[in-house]
Design a protein around this motif. Structure first.
Motif, PDB file in Angstrom:
ATOM      1  N   CYS A 284      -3.685   9.688  10.190  1.00 46.19           N
ATOM      2  CA  CYS A 284      -4.328   8.405  10.558  1.00 46.19           C
ATOM      3  C   CYS A 284      -4.209   8.182  12.063  1.00 46.19           C
ATOM      4  N   MET A 285      -3.045   8.452  12.621  1.00 48.29           N
ATOM      5  CA  MET A 285      -2.845   8.270  14.064  1.00 48.29           C
ATOM      6  C   MET A 285      -3.802   9.176  14.842  1.00 48.29           C
ATOM      7  N   ARG A 286      -3.914  10.429  14.403  1.00 46.51           N
ATOM      8  CA  ARG A 286      -4.809  11.376  15.070  1.00 46.51           C
ATOM      9  C   ARG A 286      -6.249  10.863  15.038  1.00 46.51           C
ATOM     10  N   LEU A 287      -6.702  10.450  13.853  1.00 46.25           N
ATOM     11  CA  LEU A 287      -8.099  10.056  13.700  1.00 46.25           C
ATOM     12  C   LEU A 287      -8.404   8.746  14.426  1.00 46.25           C
ATOM     13  N   CYS A 288      -7.385   7.894  14.592  1.00 46.79           N
ATOM     14  CA  CYS A 288      -7.609   6.587  15.221  1.00 46.79           C
ATOM     15  C   CYS A 288      -7.065   6.531  16.649  1.00 46.79           C
ATOM     16  N   GLY A 289      -6.562   7.655  17.166  1.00 47.59           N
ATOM     17  CA  GLY A 289      -6.132   7.693  18.561  1.00 47.59           C
ATOM     18  C   GLY A 289      -4.870   6.915  18.867  1.00 47.59           C
ATOM     19  N   VAL A 290      -3.988   6.728  17.863  1.00 42.25           N
ATOM     20  CA  VAL A 290      -2.719   6.045  18.110  1.00 42.25           C
ATOM     21  C   VAL A 290      -1.729   7.068  18.675  1.00 42.25           C
ATOM     22  N   LYS A 291      -1.085   6.738  19.793  1.00 46.20           N
ATOM     23  CA  LYS A 291      -0.321   7.744  20.532  1.00 46.20           C
ATOM     24  C   LYS A 291       1.190   7.566  20.477  1.00 46.20           C
ATOM     25  N   LYS A 292       1.666   6.430  19.946  1.00 48.37           N
ATOM     26  CA  LYS A 292       3.110   6.176  20.000  1.00 48.37           C
ATOM     27  C   LYS A 292       3.724   6.114  18.616  1.00 48.37           C
TER      28      LYS A 292
ATOM     29  N   LEU B  31      -6.409   4.802   6.244  1.00 49.20           N
ATOM     30  CA  LEU B  31      -7.349   4.852   7.368  1.00 49.20           C
ATOM     31  C   LEU B  31      -8.039   3.506   7.554  1.00 49.20           C
ATOM     32  N   LYS B  32      -8.377   2.866   6.445  1.00 50.90           N
ATOM     33  CA  LYS B  32      -9.024   1.537   6.534  1.00 50.90           C
ATOM     34  C   LYS B  32      -8.090   0.539   7.223  1.00 50.90           C
ATOM     35  N   ILE B  33      -6.807   0.594   6.886  1.00 48.07           N
ATOM     36  CA  ILE B  33      -5.837  -0.316   7.525  1.00 48.07           C
ATOM     37  C   ILE B  33      -5.742  -0.007   9.029  1.00 48.07           C
ATOM     38  N   PHE B  34      -5.649   1.257   9.364  1.00 45.82           N
ATOM     39  CA  PHE B  34      -5.586   1.624  10.787  1.00 45.82           C
ATOM     40  C   PHE B  34      -6.840   1.148  11.523  1.00 45.82           C
ATOM     41  N   GLN B  35      -7.999   1.348  10.897  1.00 42.17           N
ATOM     42  CA  GLN B  35      -9.241   0.938  11.562  1.00 42.17           C
ATOM     43  C   GLN B  35      -9.312  -0.574  11.712  1.00 42.17           C
ATOM     44  N   ALA B  36      -8.823  -1.294  10.714  1.00 37.14           N
ATOM     45  CA  ALA B  36      -8.887  -2.761  10.759  1.00 37.14           C
ATOM     46  C   ALA B  36      -7.882  -3.337  11.754  1.00 37.14           C
ATOM     47  N   GLU B  37      -6.721  -2.707  11.862  1.00 39.82           N
ATOM     48  CA  GLU B  37      -5.633  -3.341  12.605  1.00 39.82           C
ATOM     49  C   GLU B  37      -5.481  -2.870  14.052  1.00 39.82           C
ATOM     50  N   GLN B  38      -5.953  -1.649  14.337  1.00 40.18           N
ATOM     51  CA  GLN B  38      -5.902  -1.160  15.726  1.00 40.18           C
ATOM     52  C   GLN B  38      -4.512  -1.305  16.352  1.00 40.18           C
ATOM     53  N   VAL B  39      -3.525  -0.788  15.656  1.00 42.10           N
ATOM     54  CA  VAL B  39      -2.167  -0.856  16.204  1.00 42.10           C
ATOM     55  C   VAL B  39      -1.999   0.182  17.318  1.00 42.10           C
ATOM     56  N   GLU B  40      -1.007  -0.064  18.186  1.00 37.43           N
ATOM     57  CA  GLU B  40      -0.752   0.859  19.302  1.00 37.43           C
ATOM     58  C   GLU B  40       0.472   1.736  19.060  1.00 37.43           C
TER      59      GLU B  40
ATOM     60  N   GLN C 148       0.842  -1.199   0.000  1.00 32.78           N
ATOM     61  CA  GLN C 148       0.000   0.000   0.000  1.00 32.78           C
ATOM     62  C   GLN C 148       0.876   1.246   0.000  1.00 32.78           C
ATOM     63  N   ASP C 149       0.491   2.200  -0.832  1.00 37.68           N
ATOM     64  CA  ASP C 149       1.125   3.511  -0.821  1.00 37.68           C
ATOM     65  C   ASP C 149       0.643   4.266   0.416  1.00 37.68           C
ATOM     66  N   LEU C 150       1.574   4.749   1.206  1.00 35.00           N
ATOM     67  CA  LEU C 150       1.213   5.407   2.473  1.00 35.00           C
ATOM     68  C   LEU C 150       0.554   6.762   2.275  1.00 35.00           C
ATOM     69  N   THR C 151       0.622   7.316   1.080  1.00 40.57           N
ATOM     70  CA  THR C 151       0.069   8.657   0.886  1.00 40.57           C
ATOM     71  C   THR C 151      -1.418   8.634   0.528  1.00 40.57           C
ATOM     72  N   ASP C 152      -2.018   7.447   0.467  1.00 37.49           N
ATOM     73  CA  ASP C 152      -3.447   7.340   0.182  1.00 37.49           C
ATOM     74  C   ASP C 152      -4.202   7.324   1.516  1.00 37.49           C
ATOM     75  N   LEU C 153      -4.701   8.489   1.918  1.00 38.72           N
ATOM     76  CA  LEU C 153      -5.309   8.642   3.249  1.00 38.72           C
ATOM     77  C   LEU C 153      -6.483   7.672   3.463  1.00 38.72           C
ATOM     78  N   ASP C 154      -7.361   7.571   2.479  1.00 41.00           N
ATOM     79  CA  ASP C 154      -8.556   6.729   2.662  1.00 41.00           C
ATOM     80  C   ASP C 154      -8.181   5.267   2.899  1.00 41.00           C
ATOM     81  N   ARG C 155      -7.275   4.770   2.088  1.00 42.38           N
ATOM     82  CA  ARG C 155      -6.892   3.365   2.230  1.00 42.38           C
ATOM     83  C   ARG C 155      -6.081   3.136   3.494  1.00 42.38           C
TER      84      ARG C 155
END
Lengths: 310, 310
Positions: free
Chosen positions: B108-116, B64-73, B55-62
């Motif tokens: 993506c971190m901001r929208l999904c609350g990832v802090k680290k 965001l889907k990965i962040f939402q699916a994976e819930q990384v910390e 995945q290209d990291l500059t595609d915000l929509d895609r």
């Protein structure tokens, strides 16, 4: 000289265009009206030395066509988001309008051999330097707003392009700018609230937040005075030595509106909103030593702006 | 802990993944194979603790889907252009792969609350600080390469996001990193030239350009050791105290290839190419005081890398 003013329909850009035209330059203005307005440049229509493109600066292909067609020698880059509160809710505004506009302009300059640039930076790059009067060679820059972060990023990439392409760049870091054609900010907010309800005034924070406010004509005067610089980056803090607190602004607004006795209601807290730097002092030694000083104090600039907003 | 490694198929990222998996973390790797390779992560396929997204990291929509699916910390951000010579010809590479990847990850971190966050920054943010051994709180940062400019911009916007969203961020500024899975750079160039023609070796510049080379395993060790930081930004220079000149690298390569007597032909000039910082020294007091030192000197790292490249 033929010059480009990017963001030329904006508050500062449109005043700069007036000054450049008055000096005899030919001006190509590029703006997408995201924050700039048609009214700001309405008086220039029909002027044979003025040309306008309604164009998003982040479109490299279209911007390149403009550069190729116009062959400007100098780019004044004043295109940016200027509403820090808006981008606090949506940082992508800064990505597009503040950082990307800079990168694309630099790439057009590189490809077309344009060597002269003015960049409008900001006190926000310093972040919160508690108790320190920041000078240009300040310690680590730690912006706390997305706006300040994107402007610092712009300075960084300008440094690279300047070195790689032998550009001559003037960078001004300035604080709040006010005066005619201003469109938002605390003065507007206070006037609007008092017109809606003149019985009291709600004030964000504890009212002690203090900033230097520079009158837009003073800033334009400094740009015109210093715009011809040597190769490399020339960086100045540009501002006024005095500051105006939020409570003092409220007092000036009430006085000018004939409402001297109304109560102020403070929401409390140090800053007006997150990302706001509550107290900020500039070290202006460098530009003072170069022979320039603002003609108006911060309070004078506020008072004059309030009169125009009413 | 479930973590994301952006640019995880790259040289440093893939080694970091190995270390994270060895420690028991679950790793989500995102890479677009712009510089990273399938080979670097081939050994991880089938590992139930490893998941890969091309995945290209500059595609915000895609993203965001990965962040939402994976819930990384935790996000380890090692995605960037790493070929400074390539972007010297085309700076837009840095706009997209170095700066924009950072901004989109932060959003993506901001929208999904990832802090680290760990951020891989670079000595190139300092630019050319003649004769100065630069420390973290160095004076004005003046990058001279587009790479350094885009990395400094990334640091700026990270500062803003960290403040606005209470993130805990570790930033390492490191110099040239070498070791297994390296894909380009001066060692490769010398080996390639000598394999093609072992009668002489052409060297860019005058050969005195000296840099610290850190072995990739030392760098990964430091990331693993310092990755848990307090709220805000924690910044370290990470490197080795010693340096290796370009001529010394040529000698080591020739020695390892059994070509001890061939003549070196210098193109002359101080730097290898425009944007190259010819001599660079790091102040490492801060990370040494924190109890970490590289296990290999610069020359040792070069020698070990040459053996693997041959």
């Amino acid at each position: 000289m033929k010059v480009m003013v990017a963001g030329g329909a904006g508050f500062i850009g449109s005043h700069l265009i007036d000054a450049l035209l008055a000096q005899g330059d030919d001006v190509v203005c590029v703006d997408n009206f995201f924050i700039g307005t048609r009214e700001n440049i309405a008086h220039l229509h029909g002027n044979p030395h003025f040309k306008f493109y309604e164009q998003d600066l982040t479109d490299l292909d279209r911007m390149l066509k403009i550069f190729q067609a116009e062959q400007v020698e100098y780019v004044f880059h004043l295109a940016a988001n200027s509403d820090i509160q808006a981008s606090a809710q949506n940082p992508m505004i800064e990505y597009k309008n503040t950082y990307s506009t800079t990168f694309i302009l630099l790439e057009c300059m590189r490809l077309c051999g344009v060597k002269k640039l003015f960049f409008a930076s900001t006190s926000a790059v310093y972040g919160e330097q508690m108790g320190v009067e920041v000078s240009e060679d300040a310690v680590a820059l730690k912006p706390i707003s997305y706006y300040g972060g994107a402007k610092l990023g712009s300075e960084g990439i300008i440094s690279s392009f300047a070195y790689m392409n032998d550009m001559s760049v003037l960078v001004f870091r300035f604080p709040n700018v006010i005066g005619p054609r201003l469109t938002h900010g605390v003065i507007f907010d206070f006037v609007k609230r008092l017109k809606a309800d003149p019985t009291h005034l709600r004030i964000l924070g504890d009212g002690t937040q203090s900033k230097p406010y520079i009158y837009v004509m003073d800033l334009v005067d400094a740009i015109m005075r210093f715009k011809d610089v040597e190769k490399g980056i020339t960086l100045y803090n540009v501002g006024v030595e005095t500051q105006t607190s939020v409570t003092r602004i409220a007092e000036i607004v009430c006085e000018k509106m004939g409402l001297p006795e109304i109560p102020f209601e403070y929401t409390g807290g140090r800053g007006g909103w997150k990302g706001d730097v509550p107290v900020f002092a500039y070290n202006l030694d460098k530009i003072h030593a170069a022979g320039w000083r603002a003609s108006m104090t911060s309070d004078e600039a506020v008072a004059k702006t309030v009169e125009m907003v009413l």
